[in-house]
Design a protein around this motif. Structure first.
Motif, PDB file in Angstrom:
ATOM      1  N   ALA A  75      -3.547  56.378  35.145  1.00 46.41           N
ATOM      2  CA  ALA A  75      -4.399  55.296  34.636  1.00 46.41           C
ATOM      3  C   ALA A  75      -4.754  55.511  33.171  1.00 46.41           C
ATOM      4  O   ALA A  75      -4.959  54.548  32.419  1.00 46.41           O
ATOM      5  N   THR A  76      -4.814  56.774  32.755  1.00 42.81           N
ATOM      6  CA  THR A  76      -5.153  57.087  31.366  1.00 42.81           C
ATOM      7  C   THR A  76      -4.039  56.711  30.399  1.00 42.81           C
ATOM      8  O   THR A  76      -4.312  56.290  29.267  1.00 42.81           O
ATOM      9  N   LEU A  77      -2.773  56.848  30.841  1.00 36.98           N
ATOM     10  CA  LEU A  77      -1.635  56.720  29.927  1.00 36.98           C
ATOM     11  C   LEU A  77      -1.604  55.400  29.165  1.00 36.98           C
ATOM     12  O   LEU A  77      -1.543  55.414  27.922  1.00 36.98           O
ATOM     13  N   PRO A  78      -1.658  54.233  29.834  1.00 39.30           N
ATOM     14  CA  PRO A  78      -1.604  52.986  29.050  1.00 39.30           C
ATOM     15  C   PRO A  78      -2.825  52.798  28.152  1.00 39.30           C
ATOM     16  O   PRO A  78      -2.702  52.258  27.044  1.00 39.30           O
ATOM     17  N   LEU A  79      -3.994  53.253  28.599  1.00 41.60           N
ATOM     18  CA  LEU A  79      -5.200  53.119  27.780  1.00 41.60           C
ATOM     19  C   LEU A  79      -5.099  53.996  26.531  1.00 41.60           C
ATOM     20  O   LEU A  79      -5.416  53.550  25.420  1.00 41.60           O
TER      21      LEU A  79
END
Length: 322
Positions: free
Chosen positions: A201-205
């Protein structure tokens, strides 16, 4: 109980590394360090997600929404505030403010989660909280004396750093409470899988934040050398190390602790992060802590050891009411 405590200790030792990054990269913007760390975390999580894909498919949309909330507040915003605070005020002031987390989380969890976890009796909890508070006070006194003795100290910068550290405390009071809610509501799910889900979930943000920061700095005419700054390999290596150890492995260990321990007790064990951060800061300074600092560390450890012995009590009236 003791296995959960050991997991919390491992998480604290690795989370202490996040205080080192801003000291080793003082010329790098705090925002770049924040998105860089979590971009590394997201990339590390990808192969782990592939190996854990069957378990990740079991997560619902609401689970993924919760993961996004956790990484936004507990990861990106928290580390942005912490790194900025360290760059503005140096390591000691933010470290000692973050050091109040065990007391803040323990009180918040005991007020909020006593129906689920049982209430840690205030009378039994009070000595532990007083020992931790006294330990933090000893360390704080030494560091504040050092700040007052510095002729180059800028009060406005320290005030800004203190304010950002307080915001970081708010972020990381919210994160373990909400994270524990999900883990306790899903005892059949792997804490490792939940840590990996947060990495995904962190990657695209983080990638979006990195891109926006790059564009913003270019439009502002900043002289900083994007995308990796003046020391690219050191920056990439440090972000990868913090992403692996502090983000994924540290979160995995914390999730294991959160499934085993009452939230009020787990909150106090964040004191391990403070102890690790202080140890790393003194190692970077190349000096041993003084007698009052060592006394503070001993009080912190004593408070944690006292807290581990406390067993939660479920109120009879609350059991019947539920």
């Amino acid at each position: 109980m003791w296995i959960g405590t050991l997991y919390a200790l491992a998480a604290g030792l690795m989370w202490g590394l996040v205080f080192v990054g801003p000291l080793l990269l003082p010329e790098y913007p705090a925002a770049l360090q924040s998105v860089g760390r979590y971009l590394a975390f997201g990339l590390i999580a990808l192969p782990l997600a592939w190996m854990d894909r069957a378990a990740l498919r079991r997560l619902s949309r609401s689970d993924w929404r919760e993961a996004v909330k956790l990484v936004l507040i507990g990861n990106l915003l928290y580390y942005l505030c912490l790194a900025s605070a360290i760059q503005l005020a140096g390591a000691p002031l933010p470290t000692m403010i973050i050091g109040t987390l065990p007391v803040v989380i323990a009180i918040s969890a005991n007020l909020r989660d006593h129906r689920r976890d049982g209430r840690l009796p205030w009378r039994a909890l009070l000595p532990s909280l007083l020992l931790i508070a006294a330990g933090i006070g000893c360390v704080n006194h030494v560091e504040l004396q050092a700040l007052r003795a510095d002729p180059d100290a800028d009060p406005a910068r320290y005030a800004q750093g203190a304010l950002l550290a307080i915001v970081a405390v708010a972020c990381w009071t919210w994160y373990p409470l909400r994270n524990a809610d999900w883990l306790r509501a899903h005892p059949d799910r792997s804490p490792r899988t939940w840590a990996t889900a947060q990495g995904v979930a962190t990657l695209p943000l983080a990638a979006a934040g990195y891109g926006l920061l790059w564009i913003g700095m270019a439009l502002a005419g900043a002289e900083f050398q994007m995308p990796f700054g003046p020391r690219p390999w050191f920056f990439i290596g440090l972000m990868a190390a913090i992403g692996l150890f502090a983000s994924w492995l540290g979160t995995t260990c914390w999730n294991e602790a959160s499934q085993r321990l009452p939230t009020a007790l787990a909150g106090q064990l964040i004191v391990f992060e403070t102890l690790a951060a202080l140890a790393y800061a003194f190692a970077l300074r190349g000096q041993m802590p003084g007698a009052l600092t060592l006394l503070g560390i001993a009080l912190l450890i004593g408070g944690v050891m006292w807290a581990v012995r406390i067993r939660p009590e479920q109120a009879v009236a609350e059991v019947h009411a539920s």
